[in-house]
Design an enzyme around this catalytic site. Structure first.
Site, short mmCIF file in Angstrom:
data_model
loop_
_atom_site.label_atom_id
_atom_site.label_comp_id
_atom_site.label_asym_id
_atom_site.label_seq_id
_atom_site.Cartn_x
_atom_site.Cartn_y
_atom_site.Cartn_z
N ARG A 1 -4.07 -10.56 3.87
CA ARG A 1 -4.56 -11.69 4.16
C ARG A 1 -3.36 -12.64 4.50
NH1 ARG A 1 -9.07 -10.69 0.47
NH2 ARG A 1 -10.96 -10.75 1.82
N SER B 1 0.16 -9.07 1.18
CA SER B 1 -1.20 -8.81 1.32
C SER B 1 -1.75 -9.00 2.80
CB SER B 1 -1.74 -10.35 0.56
OG SER B 1 -3.07 -10.45 1.09
N HIS C 1 0.77 -1.13 0.18
CA HIS C 1 0.05 -0.19 -0.05
C HIS C 1 0.91 1.42 0.02
CE1 HIS C 1 -2.92 -2.75 2.08
NE2 HIS C 1 -3.60 -2.44 1.10
#
Ligand code: PAF
Length: 282
Positions: A189, A187, A37
């Site tokens: 996740r 990620s 990000h």
């Protein structure tokens, strides 16, 4: 950095920037931010005068059996990271702010074609949820440029088609995937993975690399290469959802005439479903 939770304040801030002649960059996220990000924020800062990041865990893009409630929410840490990386505004609205009191009554957007296979087939309704919230975030923040990670390659193509089909005045920038040292794509996740699962999950990138080098050396036995990768993933304890060599523009199954290819992979390991891809020109 300003934290804004209401659309009217976001609109006012954007209007002020625009009246000063500043360009606006948008980085939409669901939070639990990581280096991937931050790469989006860095590129947004390089290309735009004013950077807005959004954090919204969008219920519309989760299926009934998916991890909406468990999805990691780490607003304090995210806020610090965004501020350190030069983001100007964090828009973190409530579900009610975005969808009103009954999200089931929300007008939705369906992008046909490109949403039908791969993640669209495994996660019915997922891309309707993505297209709807992205369109809404574009309308609220009126960005010149919006930045998305290419790890979600199918999502990027869906948003590209959304922008083209609806004539939205925003330029899209796809940003390269950031990887851990093992090659595992970053990620949110990944946080669900145990130490051993994290090690095994790196197999996805190794398979993508092996397939890519076979393709680069002229091997066009696409089905065979896909089958080999699926076997290798299973041997490493992953359950592949799909592994496919595709035309990079439209995600049709690759043909021997295609030059721009993408290898798409999705696999489950433990409680996580991970996706990754590799693009190459042959
Ligand atoms: O990629 C994501 O994080 C989400 O799908 C997005 C684009 C922020 C929409 O909720």
């Amino acid at each position: 950095m300003r934290l804004v939770t209401e659309s009217k304040y976001l609109r006012a801030l954007v209007a002020e920037q625009r009246s000063n002649g500043n360009t606006v960059g948008l980085v939409p996220t669901m939070g639990n931010l990581h280096a991937g990000h931050m790469q989006l924020v860095t590129e947004a800062r390089q290309q735009c005068d004013f950077v807005i990041s959004t954090i919204f865990v969008n219920p519309l893009q989760f299926g009934p059996t998916e991890d909406l409630d468990a999805y990691p929410r780490t607003l304090e840490a995210d806020k610090n990271l965004l501020a350190e990386n030069g983001c100007n505004v964090l828009f973190a609205p409530s579900v009610e702010e975005i969808y009103g009191t009954d999200p089931r009554q929300q007008t939705t957007i369906h992008v046909p074609g490109i949403t039908e296979k791969y993640c669209g087939a495994s996660r019915p309704g997922h891309f309707d949820g993505v297209a709807t919230v992205v369109c809404k975030l574009f309308n609220l923040s009126n960005p010149d440029v919006a930045f998305f990670g290419l790890k979600d390659y199918q999502q990027f193509l869906v948003i590209k088609k959304l922008v083209r089909d609806l004539g939205l005045a925003v330029e899209l920038k796809g940003v390269e995937t950031v990887r851990e040292a093992s090659g595992l794509a970053m990620s949110s996740r990944n946080g669900y993975l145990s130490k051993q699962e994290r090690k095994n999950a790196a197999s996805i990138y190794h398979c993508l690399q092996n397939t890519a080098s076979a393709l680069a050396s002229g091997n066009k036995a696409f089905s065979e290469l896909e089958a080999q990768a699926i076997t290798a993933l299973r041997e490493d304890g992953l359950e592949p959802d799909y592994y496919a060599i595709c035309n990079a523009e439209n995600l049709a199954a690759a043909s021997s005439k295609d030059r721009n290819l993408v290898i798409l992979a999705a696999a489950r390991i433990g409680a996580s479903r991970l996706i990754d891809n590799l693009r190459l020109t042959i």
